[in-house]
Design a protein around this motif. Sequence first.
Motif, PDB file in Angstrom:
ATOM      1  N   TYR A   8      93.628  54.943  99.455  1.00 47.95           N
ATOM      2  CA  TYR A   8      92.808  53.718  99.416  1.00 47.95           C
ATOM      3  C   TYR A   8      92.628  53.165 100.828  1.00 47.95           C
ATOM      4  O   TYR A   8      91.521  52.784 101.215  1.00 47.95           O
ATOM      5  N   GLY A  51      97.075  47.099  88.699  1.00 48.28           N
ATOM      6  CA  GLY A  51      96.096  47.797  89.530  1.00 48.28           C
ATOM      7  C   GLY A  51      94.829  46.963  89.591  1.00 48.28           C
ATOM      8  O   GLY A  51      93.732  47.429  89.287  1.00 48.28           O
ATOM      9  N   GLY A  53      93.120  45.720  92.040  1.00 46.19           N
ATOM     10  CA  GLY A  53      92.115  45.948  93.081  1.00 46.19           C
ATOM     11  C   GLY A  53      91.592  44.623  93.609  1.00 46.19           C
ATOM     12  O   GLY A  53      92.342  43.682  93.884  1.00 46.19           O
ATOM     13  N   ASP A  72      98.675  44.897  92.824  1.00 41.41           N
ATOM     14  CA  ASP A  72      98.061  46.107  93.379  1.00 41.41           C
ATOM     15  C   ASP A  72      98.787  46.465  94.679  1.00 41.41           C
ATOM     16  O   ASP A  72      99.441  45.623  95.285  1.00 41.41           O
ATOM     17  N   CYS A 113      94.990  47.451  82.294  1.00 43.48           N
ATOM     18  CA  CYS A 113      95.192  48.487  83.317  1.00 43.48           C
ATOM     19  C   CYS A 113      93.913  49.321  83.287  1.00 43.48           C
ATOM     20  O   CYS A 113      93.792  50.269  82.518  1.00 43.48           O
ATOM     21  N   ASP A 116      90.696  53.632  85.477  1.00 38.40           N
ATOM     22  CA  ASP A 116      91.406  54.802  86.011  1.00 38.40           C
ATOM     23  C   ASP A 116      92.749  54.519  86.665  1.00 38.40           C
ATOM     24  O   ASP A 116      93.388  55.451  87.155  1.00 38.40           O
ATOM     25  N   THR A 117      93.173  53.263  86.709  1.00 38.71           N
ATOM     26  CA  THR A 117      94.419  52.969  87.421  1.00 38.71           C
ATOM     27  C   THR A 117      95.585  53.794  86.870  1.00 38.71           C
ATOM     28  O   THR A 117      96.412  54.302  87.638  1.00 38.71           O
ATOM     29  N   HIS A 120      96.409  57.094  88.301  1.00 38.18           N
ATOM     30  CA  HIS A 120      96.957  57.127  89.660  1.00 38.18           C
ATOM     31  C   HIS A 120      98.478  57.247  89.669  1.00 38.18           C
ATOM     32  O   HIS A 120      99.065  57.464  90.728  1.00 38.18           O
ATOM     33  N   LYS A 206      95.263  62.805  90.607  1.00 40.19           N
ATOM     34  CA  LYS A 206      95.154  61.939  89.424  1.00 40.19           C
ATOM     35  C   LYS A 206      95.693  62.695  88.223  1.00 40.19           C
ATOM     36  O   LYS A 206      95.538  63.930  88.138  1.00 40.19           O
TER      37      LYS A 206
END
Length: 241
Positions: A8, A51, A53, A72, A113, A116-117, A120, A206
């Motif tokens: 990230y 997550g 973001g 996050d 959540c 796609d968190t 991860h 992932k």
Amino acid sequence: MSTVKEHYENVLSEVYVWMFDGFDNALQKNADFFKRHKISPRQSGIAIDLGAGCGFQSIPLAEVGFNVTAIDLDHKLLSDLENRSAQLPIKIVQDDLVDFDKHTQGNAELIVCMTDTLCHLESKDKVKSLFEKVVTSLEEKGLFIITFRDLSFELPELERFIPVKSDDDTVFTCFLEYEPETVKVHDLVYRKKDGNWSLNKSYYRKLRLSKQWIEEQLTKIGFTQFESTIDKGLVTVIAVK
Ligand SMILES: C[S@@+](CC[C@H](N)C(=O)[O-])C[C@H]1O[C@@H](n2cnc3c(N)ncnc32)[C@H](O)[C@@H]1O
């Protein structure tokens, strides 16, 4: 390989809002999602965004009356969230989401959540232990919302090159390399500055999770009802404790 945090920092956080066609567009889409699913505070009003973001879920949830803890790893995305949420009841925490319970008090009515968190996380075992914390941190009838891309099916050959988004100054392409339990996600971002193009590249892993596997794990630990859909590979699971 980069860690999620490095990935990230090096590539994704700089283009994250652009990738979703801007802040306002992403906020509206998430506000519409919560409205469509009739998500509003009914009990404690405590929500936890795992997550978070830059706050695409935290902000609309706070706007409908939840007290949100947004957690996050990424400093830049959390700064964006801070800048957009001055008057809102959002507590911002920079930490690993698996340790969310260190930063919250009282059981939550809603834990999300999203986008796609979950994929991860390092392993399916980590997902399972997160789910155990989630179920013990929810009120009776509390909701757990998960959204992610189902990577359990393999795209063949050249289909693994995905044009994510491009405009006059930025071209973002993703390349997927499948492994048994994970996918190596290579992100390549060309950006033009002062007439010159430069390339930012990084890859991370992932998890390949399926809707069925997620539902099985949630059932085992005591979630009783599900509203689940899969639409063009995007899985949404809304589980009730
Ligand atoms: C695809 S983004 C989703 C962000 C936000 N939920 C949204 O919909 O825009 C995944 C986010 O999870 C964060 N993340 C990934 N693994 C994490 C971890 N173990 N602890 C905390 N944050 C994590 C990333 O920094 C990133 O902001």
